[in-house]
Design a protein around this motif. Sequence first.
Motif, PDB file in Angstrom:
ATOM      1  N   ASP A 140       0.806  -1.223   0.000  1.00 40.34           N
ATOM      2  CA  ASP A 140       0.000   0.000   0.000  1.00 40.34           C
ATOM      3  C   ASP A 140       0.835   1.267   0.000  1.00 40.34           C
ATOM      4  OD1 ASP A 140      -2.290  -1.493  -0.014  1.00 40.34           O
ATOM      5  OD2 ASP A 140      -2.604  -1.408   2.154  1.00 40.34           O
ATOM      6  N   ARG A 141       2.087   1.163   0.427  1.00 34.04           N
ATOM      7  CA  ARG A 141       2.939   2.355   0.458  1.00 34.04           C
ATOM      8  C   ARG A 141       3.243   2.858  -0.952  1.00 34.04           C
ATOM      9  NH1 ARG A 141       6.907  -0.326   4.855  1.00 34.04           N
ATOM     10  NH2 ARG A 141       6.211  -2.130   3.627  1.00 34.04           N
ATOM     11  N   ILE A 142       3.286   1.936  -1.915  1.00 37.35           N
ATOM     12  CA  ILE A 142       3.474   2.358  -3.306  1.00 37.35           C
ATOM     13  C   ILE A 142       2.267   3.171  -3.753  1.00 37.35           C
ATOM     14  CG2 ILE A 142       3.622   1.561  -5.697  1.00 37.35           C
ATOM     15  CD1 ILE A 142       5.259  -0.805  -4.728  1.00 37.35           C
ATOM     16  N   THR A 143       1.075   2.666  -3.456  1.00 37.17           N
ATOM     17  CA  THR A 143      -0.163   3.373  -3.811  1.00 37.17           C
ATOM     18  C   THR A 143      -0.200   4.756  -3.177  1.00 37.17           C
ATOM     19  OG1 THR A 143      -1.339   1.262  -3.975  1.00 37.17           O
ATOM     20  CG2 THR A 143      -2.676   3.249  -3.728  1.00 37.17           C
ATOM     21  N   MET A 144       0.142   4.814  -1.908  1.00 37.23           N
ATOM     22  CA  MET A 144       0.122   6.086  -1.174  1.00 37.23           C
ATOM     23  C   MET A 144       1.051   7.114  -1.813  1.00 37.23           C
ATOM     24  SD  MET A 144       1.445   6.787   2.721  1.00 37.23           S
ATOM     25  CE  MET A 144       3.141   6.437   2.238  1.00 37.23           C
ATOM     26  N   MET A 145       2.268   6.685  -2.169  1.00 32.53           N
ATOM     27  CA  MET A 145       3.236   7.618  -2.729  1.00 32.53           C
ATOM     28  C   MET A 145       2.889   7.990  -4.169  1.00 32.53           C
ATOM     29  SD  MET A 145       5.134   8.479  -0.291  1.00 32.53           S
ATOM     30  CE  MET A 145       6.134   9.542  -1.307  1.00 32.53           C
ATOM     31  N   LEU A 146       2.312   7.071  -4.931  1.00 28.91           N
ATOM     32  CA  LEU A 146       1.864   7.415  -6.276  1.00 28.91           C
ATOM     33  C   LEU A 146       0.815   8.521  -6.202  1.00 28.91           C
ATOM     34  CD1 LEU A 146       1.515   3.912  -8.012  1.00 28.91           C
ATOM     35  CD2 LEU A 146       3.150   5.704  -8.598  1.00 28.91           C
ATOM     36  N   GLN A 147      -0.128   8.382  -5.283  1.00 27.01           N
ATOM     37  CA  GLN A 147      -1.173   9.394  -5.125  1.00 27.01           C
ATOM     38  C   GLN A 147      -0.580  10.736  -4.703  1.00 27.01           C
ATOM     39  OE1 GLN A 147      -3.577   7.210  -2.296  1.00 27.01           O
ATOM     40  NE2 GLN A 147      -4.983   6.475  -3.884  1.00 27.01           N
ATOM     41  N   ARG A 148       0.381  10.689  -3.784  1.00 26.69           N
ATOM     42  CA  ARG A 148       0.994  11.929  -3.288  1.00 26.69           C
ATOM     43  C   ARG A 148       1.753  12.654  -4.392  1.00 26.69           C
ATOM     44  NH1 ARG A 148       4.634  11.666   2.056  1.00 26.69           N
ATOM     45  NH2 ARG A 148       2.602  10.953   2.834  1.00 26.69           N
ATOM     46  N   LEU A 149       2.517  11.899  -5.179  1.00 21.27           N
ATOM     47  CA  LEU A 149       3.282  12.527  -6.268  1.00 21.27           C
ATOM     48  C   LEU A 149       2.372  13.037  -7.370  1.00 21.27           C
ATOM     49  CD1 LEU A 149       6.445  12.815  -6.477  1.00 21.27           C
ATOM     50  CD2 LEU A 149       5.693  11.212  -4.749  1.00 21.27           C
ATOM     51  N   LEU A 150       1.279  12.318  -7.631  1.00 22.62           N
ATOM     52  CA  LEU A 150       0.342  12.763  -8.663  1.00 22.62           C
ATOM     53  C   LEU A 150      -0.270  14.109  -8.312  1.00 22.62           C
ATOM     54  CD1 LEU A 150      -1.614   9.562  -9.797  1.00 22.62           C
ATOM     55  CD2 LEU A 150      -0.361  11.160 -11.269  1.00 22.62           C
ATOM     56  N   GLU A 151      -0.506  14.324  -7.029  1.00 24.66           N
ATOM     57  CA  GLU A 151      -1.132  15.568  -6.587  1.00 24.66           C
ATOM     58  C   GLU A 151      -0.265  16.789  -6.858  1.00 24.66           C
ATOM     59  OE1 GLU A 151      -1.989  14.944  -2.486  1.00 24.66           O
ATOM     60  OE2 GLU A 151      -3.641  13.520  -2.870  1.00 24.66           O
ATOM     61  N   LYS A 152       1.040  16.583  -6.933  1.00 29.91           N
ATOM     62  CA  LYS A 152       1.908  17.745  -7.131  1.00 29.91           C
ATOM     63  C   LYS A 152       2.721  17.685  -8.429  1.00 29.91           C
ATOM     64  CE  LYS A 152       5.392  15.993  -3.839  1.00 29.91           C
ATOM     65  NZ  LYS A 152       6.125  16.335  -2.611  1.00 29.91           N
ATOM     66  N   THR A 153       2.286  16.841  -9.370  1.00 28.17           N
ATOM     67  CA  THR A 153       2.951  16.751 -10.665  1.00 28.17           C
ATOM     68  C   THR A 153       1.979  17.140 -11.759  1.00 28.17           C
ATOM     69  OG1 THR A 153       4.318  14.900  -9.857  1.00 28.17           O
ATOM     70  CG2 THR A 153       4.232  15.243 -12.241  1.00 28.17           C
ATOM     71  N   GLU A 154       2.405  18.050 -12.614  1.00 24.88           N
ATOM     72  CA  GLU A 154       1.547  18.494 -13.705  1.00 24.88           C
ATOM     73  C   GLU A 154       1.257  17.329 -14.652  1.00 24.88           C
ATOM     74  OE1 GLU A 154       1.554  21.914 -17.231  1.00 24.88           O
ATOM     75  OE2 GLU A 154       3.055  21.961 -15.619  1.00 24.88           O
ATOM     76  N   ARG A 155       0.035  17.249 -15.107  1.00 28.78           N
ATOM     77  CA  ARG A 155      -0.393  16.142 -15.962  1.00 28.78           C
ATOM     78  C   ARG A 155       0.480  16.047 -17.216  1.00 28.78           C
ATOM     79  NH1 ARG A 155      -4.954  13.210 -15.607  1.00 28.78           N
ATOM     80  NH2 ARG A 155      -5.680  12.086 -17.466  1.00 28.78           N
ATOM     81  N   GLY A 156       0.894  14.831 -17.547  1.00 28.38           N
ATOM     82  CA  GLY A 156       1.732  14.608 -18.720  1.00 28.38           C
ATOM     83  C   GLY A 156       3.217  14.678 -18.437  1.00 28.38           C
ATOM     84  N   HIS A 157       3.576  15.029 -17.204  1.00 26.59           N
ATOM     85  CA  HIS A 157       4.992  15.138 -16.854  1.00 26.59           C
ATOM     86  C   HIS A 157       5.458  13.898 -16.095  1.00 26.59           C
ATOM     87  CE1 HIS A 157       5.476  19.730 -17.443  1.00 26.59           C
ATOM     88  NE2 HIS A 157       4.363  19.330 -18.024  1.00 26.59           N
TER      89      HIS A 157
END
Length: 226
Positions: A140-157
């Motif tokens: 689940d830690r992978i899922t958690m960090m994917l969500q966290r990084l997605l929140e602060k990464t511009e789409r397509g980057h």
Amino acid sequence: LENISGKHLVSYVLYLQDTGKSASTVKTDLAAIRFFHDKMSHPKYTLPTNSELGVELERRRFGQLDRTWSGPEFNRLLGKAMAENRDDFILALYLGRYAGLRIHECFRMDTAAAEQALRENALTVKGKGGKVRIVPIEDDRITMMLQRLLEKTERGHKLLVPDGVPTDRAINGMQQFILRHRDAICDPTAPDRRITFHGLRHTYAAEKYTSLVDGGMTPLDAHFTV
């Protein structure tokens, strides 16, 4: 071949070990023998499993040196990344340790790949030679960090590569981070250890291999599955 028994396997294992063969070779040979023995119409004996042989099979190693990380070593480096608020390094460490990704596979991931991974609960990875594999997300830690990084990464980057930074430089930053902290995190009883990011993949693969064999898969099947 119909007449071989457990004592023949034991003698063969001892011979291979005496001639310096690796645990990987020993287990693969045993799996091959069992495979052909199973094809015999009227075998005289039932062959024992590896655990029933009565001889110690050394822990499987990947290559000449054991580059797997211990739990404390991984946790210490993870703590260093957390202390520096490096979410990119934290995710990369989780992906290497709990999904077996190579370092360039981690840093190649963009927002589309991350979103797909969250939808499917699996990582679609393009690895060596352009081969694509599907890796289930089992932590689940992978899922958690994917969500966290997605929140602060511009789409397509890219998720782990800042804008304007070449991917190879971002990868080198991760490698330098490990190098900088290596002496502090490595097992003090093994001062000559030179762990690298790729060693996390060894740890993941060794753990998977053990789990598959313990679950009843033959060593040969487990080798190719890992």
